[in-house]
Structure formats: C-alpha cells, structure tokens
Scaffold this active site. Sequence first.
Site, PDB file in Angstrom:
ATOM      1  N   LEU A 128     -14.528  13.245  10.084  1.00 32.20           N
ATOM      2  CA  LEU A 128     -14.556  13.203   8.623  1.00 32.20           C
ATOM      3  C   LEU A 128     -14.352  14.601   8.041  1.00 32.20           C
ATOM      4  O   LEU A 128     -15.180  15.486   8.231  1.00 32.20           O
ATOM      5  CB  LEU A 128     -15.902  12.657   8.130  1.00 32.20           C
ATOM      6  CG  LEU A 128     -16.236  11.227   8.554  1.00 32.20           C
ATOM      7  CD1 LEU A 128     -17.730  10.972   8.441  1.00 32.20           C
ATOM      8  CD2 LEU A 128     -15.449  10.239   7.703  1.00 32.20           C
ATOM      9  N   THR A 129     -13.251  14.794   7.335  1.00 26.90           N
ATOM     10  CA  THR A 129     -13.014  16.068   6.662  1.00 26.90           C
ATOM     11  C   THR A 129     -13.979  16.207   5.488  1.00 26.90           C
ATOM     12  O   THR A 129     -14.010  15.356   4.611  1.00 26.90           O
ATOM     13  CB  THR A 129     -11.560  16.142   6.169  1.00 26.90           C
ATOM     14  OG1 THR A 129     -10.693  16.109   7.297  1.00 26.90           O
ATOM     15  CG2 THR A 129     -11.308  17.415   5.377  1.00 26.90           C
ATOM     16  N   GLN A 185     -12.051  16.920  17.160  1.00 20.95           N
ATOM     17  CA  GLN A 185     -10.706  16.456  16.858  1.00 20.95           C
ATOM     18  C   GLN A 185      -9.788  17.665  16.625  1.00 20.95           C
ATOM     19  O   GLN A 185     -10.047  18.500  15.755  1.00 20.95           O
ATOM     20  CB  GLN A 185     -10.703  15.559  15.619  1.00 20.95           C
ATOM     21  CG  GLN A 185      -9.362  14.869  15.398  1.00 20.95           C
ATOM     22  CD  GLN A 185      -9.336  14.043  14.134  1.00 20.95           C
ATOM     23  OE1 GLN A 185      -9.387  14.595  13.035  1.00 20.95           O
ATOM     24  NE2 GLN A 185      -9.239  12.729  14.267  1.00 20.95           N
ATOM     25  N   HIS A 201      -5.532  14.423  17.092  1.00 23.60           N
ATOM     26  CA  HIS A 201      -5.297  13.707  15.836  1.00 23.60           C
ATOM     27  C   HIS A 201      -3.814  13.357  15.735  1.00 23.60           C
ATOM     28  O   HIS A 201      -2.982  14.198  15.428  1.00 23.60           O
ATOM     29  CB  HIS A 201      -5.714  14.585  14.653  1.00 23.60           C
ATOM     30  CG  HIS A 201      -5.921  13.829  13.376  1.00 23.60           C
ATOM     31  ND1 HIS A 201      -5.405  12.571  13.150  1.00 23.60           N
ATOM     32  CD2 HIS A 201      -6.605  14.153  12.238  1.00 23.60           C
ATOM     33  CE1 HIS A 201      -5.749  12.172  11.930  1.00 23.60           C
ATOM     34  NE2 HIS A 201      -6.482  13.107  11.364  1.00 23.60           N
ATOM     35  N   ASN A 251      -2.673   9.380  10.324  1.00 24.93           N
ATOM     36  CA  ASN A 251      -2.822   9.760   8.914  1.00 24.93           C
ATOM     37  C   ASN A 251      -1.757  10.710   8.377  1.00 24.93           C
ATOM     38  O   ASN A 251      -2.009  11.478   7.443  1.00 24.93           O
ATOM     39  CB  ASN A 251      -4.206  10.362   8.674  1.00 24.93           C
ATOM     40  CG  ASN A 251      -5.306   9.336   8.794  1.00 24.93           C
ATOM     41  OD1 ASN A 251      -5.040   8.137   8.801  1.00 24.93           O
ATOM     42  ND2 ASN A 251      -6.547   9.787   8.912  1.00 24.93           N
ATOM     43  N   TYR A 270      -0.216  13.329   9.694  1.00 24.73           N
ATOM     44  CA  TYR A 270      -0.220  14.738  10.086  1.00 24.73           C
ATOM     45  C   TYR A 270       0.835  14.997  11.168  1.00 24.73           C
ATOM     46  O   TYR A 270       1.646  14.131  11.465  1.00 24.73           O
ATOM     47  CB  TYR A 270      -1.624  15.156  10.508  1.00 24.73           C
ATOM     48  CG  TYR A 270      -2.621  15.005   9.378  1.00 24.73           C
ATOM     49  CD1 TYR A 270      -2.441  15.691   8.169  1.00 24.73           C
ATOM     50  CD2 TYR A 270      -3.718  14.156   9.484  1.00 24.73           C
ATOM     51  CE1 TYR A 270      -3.333  15.538   7.112  1.00 24.73           C
ATOM     52  CE2 TYR A 270      -4.617  14.007   8.439  1.00 24.73           C
ATOM     53  CZ  TYR A 270      -4.426  14.695   7.251  1.00 24.73           C
ATOM     54  OH  TYR A 270      -5.308  14.541   6.208  1.00 24.73           O
ATOM     55  N   ARG A 284      -6.139   9.638  18.625  1.00 23.68           N
ATOM     56  CA  ARG A 284      -6.296   8.773  17.445  1.00 23.68           C
ATOM     57  C   ARG A 284      -4.938   8.489  16.820  1.00 23.68           C
ATOM     58  O   ARG A 284      -4.147   9.406  16.574  1.00 23.68           O
ATOM     59  CB  ARG A 284      -7.202   9.447  16.401  1.00 23.68           C
ATOM     60  CG  ARG A 284      -7.677   8.471  15.322  1.00 23.68           C
ATOM     61  CD  ARG A 284      -8.564   9.125  14.287  1.00 23.68           C
ATOM     62  NE  ARG A 284      -9.531   8.180  13.756  1.00 23.68           N
ATOM     63  CZ  ARG A 284     -10.096   8.248  12.540  1.00 23.68           C
ATOM     64  NH1 ARG A 284      -9.784   9.240  11.733  1.00 23.68           N
ATOM     65  NH2 ARG A 284     -10.963   7.352  12.154  1.00 23.68           N
ATOM     66  N   ASN A 304      -1.008   9.951   3.350  1.00 25.76           N
ATOM     67  CA  ASN A 304      -0.194  11.173   3.267  1.00 25.76           C
ATOM     68  C   ASN A 304       1.301  10.888   3.384  1.00 25.76           C
ATOM     69  O   ASN A 304       2.042  11.593   4.068  1.00 25.76           O
ATOM     70  CB  ASN A 304      -0.643  12.176   4.342  1.00 25.76           C
ATOM     71  CG  ASN A 304      -2.031  12.717   4.065  1.00 25.76           C
ATOM     72  OD1 ASN A 304      -2.334  13.133   2.958  1.00 25.76           O
ATOM     73  ND2 ASN A 304      -2.886  12.699   5.084  1.00 25.76           N
ATOM     74  N   ARG A 342      -6.148  -1.748   7.116  1.00 24.50           N
ATOM     75  CA  ARG A 342      -6.813  -2.112   5.862  1.00 24.50           C
ATOM     76  C   ARG A 342      -7.494  -0.917   5.215  1.00 24.50           C
ATOM     77  O   ARG A 342      -7.867  -0.961   4.044  1.00 24.50           O
ATOM     78  CB  ARG A 342      -7.841  -3.213   6.114  1.00 24.50           C
ATOM     79  CG  ARG A 342      -8.946  -2.825   7.091  1.00 24.50           C
ATOM     80  CD  ARG A 342      -9.981  -3.935   7.228  1.00 24.50           C
ATOM     81  NE  ARG A 342     -11.010  -3.614   8.194  1.00 24.50           N
ATOM     82  CZ  ARG A 342     -11.085  -4.109   9.422  1.00 24.50           C
ATOM     83  NH1 ARG A 342     -10.175  -4.971   9.824  1.00 24.50           N
ATOM     84  NH2 ARG A 342     -12.060  -3.761  10.238  1.00 24.50           N
ATOM     85  N   ARG A 360     -17.430   6.522   6.198  1.00 21.08           N
ATOM     86  CA  ARG A 360     -18.162   6.669   4.928  1.00 21.08           C
ATOM     87  C   ARG A 360     -19.620   6.231   5.049  1.00 21.08           C
ATOM     88  O   ARG A 360     -20.498   6.839   4.426  1.00 21.08           O
ATOM     89  CB  ARG A 360     -17.438   5.874   3.837  1.00 21.08           C
ATOM     90  CG  ARG A 360     -16.116   6.495   3.404  1.00 21.08           C
ATOM     91  CD  ARG A 360     -15.263   5.544   2.601  1.00 21.08           C
ATOM     92  NE  ARG A 360     -14.725   4.484   3.458  1.00 21.08           N
ATOM     93  CZ  ARG A 360     -14.106   3.405   2.990  1.00 21.08           C
ATOM     94  NH1 ARG A 360     -13.965   3.240   1.683  1.00 21.08           N
ATOM     95  NH2 ARG A 360     -13.635   2.497   3.809  1.00 21.08           N
TER      96      ARG A 360
END
Length: 374
Positions: A26-27, A102, A179, A182, A184, A231, A239, A271, A327
């Site tokens: 989690l960033t 990560q 990573h 997402n 990147y 991941r 992004n 999702r 979260r």
Amino acid sequence: MRDQFLFSPLTVGPYRLSHRVAMAPLTRMRAGRPGDIPRALNVEYYSQRATPGGLIIAEGSPISEAAKGMPATPGIYSSNQVIGWRTVTDAVHAVGGRIFLQLWHVGRISHSSHQPGAALPVAPSAIAAIGNAFTATFERVPFETPRALTTSEISGVIDSYQKAARNALEAGFDGVEIHGANGYLVEQFLQSRTNVRVDAYGGSIANRTRFLLEVTRSVAEVWGTDRVGVRLSPFGIANDSGEVEPLPLYSFAIHELAKLNLAYLHLIEPRASGAGQAEVDRKDAPTASGLFRPIWPGVLIAAGNYTPASANAALSDGWVDAVAFGRLFISNPDLPERIRKGEPLNAYNRATFYGGEAEGYTDYPRLGVAALES
C-alpha cells in the site's frame, strides 16, 4: 466454523504462515524526507499490523532514483534507506511476522521533478499516460511524454532490480515481490498499448514478456526463486493501462513464471483496478484468480475488494491460497484478529491515504487488550 479457511496454515516458500490474511502493498507516502527513508512512524505502522505467522507485503519501494514516481515513497537504493527498512523488519520479526518488500519502478507514471537532473521519466516507448502525475511537492499535473529506453539501457534497469534485491536482503526482509501490475514499468513492457518497440523487448507476446522474466530471474539470483513473488493485474486499467486481449498475454506470462517455482503469484482482481484512487467495484468483471488458477501450480494470492466472507469462499473453492487486504488493513491494524472474532471493522478515511503523519496511518483503534485475550 467461521472463516475456517482464512485461519488454516499455509506454506509460502520456506515459511510456514499461521493464517492466510495477508497485508497488501500500500503506497502511503510517509517516508522521511529528504532521502525517502523509512522512519519511526513507518515502524509503528507496520508493527501494528504484524501478527505471529502473518505475511505483510510492504509498500512499493523504488529500486532507484529514476524508478520513483510519487513523493515520500520509501526507496531501497540508498544505504540510509536500507538502515531505515531494517528498523521496520526488526519490529515485524519481533512480533513473529513475515515481511516481503515490493520492488517498484513506475516507468512513465512519474514526473521530471522526481528524476535525476529533472530528466524525463523512462518507459518502453515514448507514449504519455492519460491522467495526472504527482510532482515532488505533491501537486497533480498532466503526465509528461516519457523517453523510450534504448536496448542497451534495459540491462542497466534490470541490474537496478538486482541491486535493490540485495539491499532488501541486507535490510532483513523475508523475501521480495516484483511489482508487475497497475500500469507501472513491468506492465508497460507487457502491454501492447504501452510497448511499440521493434527490438527483442517488443512486438510478440514472448518479446513483451522478456523484461518481466529477466527481472524475475535476476532478482531470484539474490533470493532464490522460493522467496520471490510477482504481482500482476491482468484485467487492470489503473494508470492508463489495459491490454485489449489480456488472456493470451497473461496466460503466456503466468505459464512462463510457473516454470520458475516462485514463492507465489499475486493477482489483482479486475473489480478493484484503480481502487487506491477512487471507490471501484466492477461486479461484472472476470475473476483473475479463477481464470489463471489452472495454469498456476504454486501459491496464489489474490487481492481486490475482498470481504472476509468472499475471501473465505474463494479459499474454500480453491481459487486462491491467501487473500491480501489493502484498505481494510489501513483502517484495521488488527484485521486478522477482528476477522477471527467476528468483530466490526473500522471504516477507512480515503482523504488520509496519501501523505501526512499519524492521522489515518497509525491512529486507527485496535481491539481492547481484554478482547484480544478472550
């Protein structure tokens, strides 16, 4: 029995976990500056969320200064960062937990204010992302058009991954996660929308997967394959990412990764793509873990809008071996214990996700001592 699968043991690489409630990377943008060095506040945050036999996957950490794309993200390329991370890993180990780091390169999802000499970010191809970057001063501005890496430069980037892996080992981590999700750098190489290269790293699916596999093998030279995870987000759109036909690409990539006998594969469910930036729950999206489980023989971790009930069901169905919560772990430092006891979960405050100090980071309430001992 409530959540019986979540609280059964699991072997990940050489480690025996006591439960399957993992903490997702989690960033949070709370490293000490200057230097992007883990500090006492970060030690408190991670030690709050450590459990005996539990797995934490620490936040994405830039492998070099050029890999950075957001302010106050703790790196793993300087000696002071290694020392800072060591205080975190020592605290997690004191509780009996396990912690992977990560390894992160954002590629085009950066801004020149983060780059050495204010240079342009690098990427597989000179294609700008749609959306806004974080500057070094937490401002939001449109993404710049990155500079395409030359073929000869790619080996240097892979070397940076290996150096970061060595630093993570020195910092006391139990393993590392690459990573590749997402939007990147690794995913930018994988996907045809962001990779229009005509050399050995572009064009065919095999060529676009080459960077991921070379990075993974390079990192495994430091750690051994059984302490390296990867991941991926096969159906993600975070992004400005997204492959037009993801199944052929990711089936090939996962099949090739499976040959390496890694510690685990970590899939983000579609999702939840982009869930860090906004509330997202695409209920009609395919299930990544269900689709790729048949071609992944090892430990499979899934993440993305899971509830305790849906996580337990996915484990029961055999789609996954562990579930990473993001979260819910932010707002519930004692999340595994709350799930085990069926206690209510704290709501998270999205406004405090990125940047700041203790508010929304280390001040979420835990269950009382009496409840923990009951």
